[in-house]
Design an enzyme around this catalytic site. Structure first.
Site, PDB file in Angstrom:
ATOM      1  N   LYS A 118      28.058   6.635 -13.616  1.00  0.00           N
ATOM      2  CA  LYS A 118      27.544   7.283 -12.421  1.00  0.00           C
ATOM      3  C   LYS A 118      26.778   8.505 -12.900  1.00  0.00           C
ATOM      4  O   LYS A 118      27.353   9.459 -13.424  1.00  0.00           O
ATOM      5  CB  LYS A 118      28.678   7.694 -11.480  1.00  0.00           C
ATOM      6  CG  LYS A 118      28.149   8.333 -10.196  1.00  0.00           C
ATOM      7  CD  LYS A 118      29.255   8.964  -9.375  1.00  0.00           C
ATOM      8  CE  LYS A 118      28.641   9.722  -8.203  1.00  0.00           C
ATOM      9  NZ  LYS A 118      29.607  10.604  -7.535  1.00  0.00           N
ATOM     10  N   GLY A 179      31.457  17.338  -1.085  1.00  0.00           N
ATOM     11  CA  GLY A 179      32.632  18.065  -0.623  1.00  0.00           C
ATOM     12  C   GLY A 179      32.474  18.782   0.700  1.00  0.00           C
ATOM     13  O   GLY A 179      33.378  19.501   1.125  1.00  0.00           O
ATOM     14  N   ALA A 205      29.194  10.921  -1.126  1.00  0.00           N
ATOM     15  CA  ALA A 205      29.289  12.367  -0.868  1.00  0.00           C
ATOM     16  C   ALA A 205      29.084  12.709   0.603  1.00  0.00           C
ATOM     17  O   ALA A 205      28.210  12.166   1.276  1.00  0.00           O
ATOM     18  CB  ALA A 205      28.312  13.164  -1.711  1.00  0.00           C
ATOM     19  N   GLY A 206      29.908  13.639   1.077  1.00  0.00           N
ATOM     20  CA  GLY A 206      29.769  14.205   2.408  1.00  0.00           C
ATOM     21  C   GLY A 206      30.601  13.542   3.481  1.00  0.00           C
ATOM     22  O   GLY A 206      30.757  14.094   4.576  1.00  0.00           O
ATOM     23  N   ASN A 227      35.767  11.168  -2.233  1.00  0.00           N
ATOM     24  CA  ASN A 227      36.873  11.797  -2.948  1.00  0.00           C
ATOM     25  C   ASN A 227      37.557  12.863  -2.093  1.00  0.00           C
ATOM     26  O   ASN A 227      38.719  12.748  -1.720  1.00  0.00           O
ATOM     27  CB  ASN A 227      36.361  12.387  -4.255  1.00  0.00           C
ATOM     28  CG  ASN A 227      37.430  13.080  -5.073  1.00  0.00           C
ATOM     29  OD1 ASN A 227      37.137  13.861  -5.973  1.00  0.00           O
ATOM     30  ND2 ASN A 227      38.694  12.823  -4.815  1.00  0.00           N
ATOM     31  N   THR A 228      36.813  13.915  -1.750  1.00  0.00           N
ATOM     32  CA  THR A 228      37.392  15.073  -1.083  1.00  0.00           C
ATOM     33  C   THR A 228      38.060  14.711   0.239  1.00  0.00           C
ATOM     34  O   THR A 228      39.112  15.266   0.578  1.00  0.00           O
ATOM     35  CB  THR A 228      36.316  16.152  -0.848  1.00  0.00           C
ATOM     36  OG1 THR A 228      35.621  16.396  -2.068  1.00  0.00           O
ATOM     37  CG2 THR A 228      36.937  17.439  -0.363  1.00  0.00           C
TER      38      THR A 228
END
Length: 277
Positions: A118, A179, A205-206, A227-228
């Site tokens: 990645k 994040g 992301a986001g 992830n977050t």
């Protein structure tokens, strides 16, 4: 007729995600950072049914040097596929060097045929937006070195097509800054990228909650990486399950095809009887 449609949808839903020469049944990918503890991370990854787990190479290397507990050592890599990432790299040269370490890491885990990377090149320290020129430059080099490159980019349709044309195996446009939990902030561009792509598009992301993962899949994305949203939720294991179901339902809804949006109301009970064939 309805049974045939149902069977067709099930067949399409179960069709594996193909990245280069590797197939995956789950379309949800998870990161490994920001968890409170190793146990939460392990449970979340297991509950999500993910098959692809991304690990920041620099963070893993640092943990090893400091002798800290490492999630890499706590996962079953016979059932999971490692996606090393170049998080923290600010230049293409740095990303290329870290990518090579990632390939060695995969080999040490027994994945001798794993050349996935990645690719993240981020010089913007405030908003963590990816560097398009640095990403393109690093991708060209890594592709020549036989890496399977999954580049992380802003939702730029032109850059996405350029990366596809030079040989990237997927495109990974951000939904919103890393994040941030802002969800999908540029839906039009994401739609254009998905429509133009002949390779998988993974929204990365986001995403902050399951409805946003669902929305990404309803747009026609091939998968979602997050992830977050899981790691920082009050109950990561529950959120991991919600994300799994959100991705699955979004995929099925996309395949089913939504109804047309009408300006005026339309009665659900027609005046005249409808005869079903």
């Amino acid at each position: 007729m309805q049974n045939k449609i149902k069977d067709s949808l099930i067949e399409l839903q179960n069709k594996p995600l193909q990245i280069q020469n590797k197939t995956f049944h789950s379309r949800l990918m998870l990161g490994t950072g920001k968890y409170k503890n190793l146990k939460d991370a392990q449970k979340s990854i297991y509950t999500s049914n993910t098959e692809i787990v991304t690990v920041a190479i620099r963070r893993a290397q640092k943990a090893k040097i400091l002798g800290k507990s490492n999630l890499i050592d706590g996962l079953n890599w016979k059932k999971l596929w490692l996606l090393p990432n170049t998080a923290g790299c600010e230049t293409s040269e740095e990303a290329i060097r870290i990518a090579s370490l990632g390939r060695e890491m995969a080999k040490r885990l027994g994945q001798t045929d794993n050349s996935f990377i990645k690719l993240e090149v981020i010089s913007d320290t405030q908003y963590l937006l990816p560097d398009p020129i640095g990403t393109l430059k690093a991708a060209e080099y890594l592709i020549r070195k036989k890496f399977t490159v999954l580049p992380y980019i802003s939702p730029d349709p032109i850059l996405a097509k350029q990366l596809e044309e030079i040989g990237c195996s997927t495109i990974m446009p951000l939904g919103s800054p890393i994040g941030s939990g802002q969800g999908l902030q540029n839906i039009l561009n994401l739609k254009i990228i998905i429509e133009n792509a002949k390779i998988p598009v993974i929204i990365d992301a986001g995403i902050g909650t399951a409805s946003e993962a669902n929305q990404a899949m309803e747009l026609g994305a091939s998968g979602v990486l997050l992830n977050t949203a899981v790691a920082k939720s009050l109950h990561p294991e529950y959120m991991a399950k919600a994300m799994k179901l959100g991705v699955i339902s979004g995929r099925i809804a996309y395949l089913a095809g939504r109804m047309n949006i009408n300006k005026q109301a339309e009665p659900s009970s027609p005046k005249h009887d409808i005869s079903y064939q």
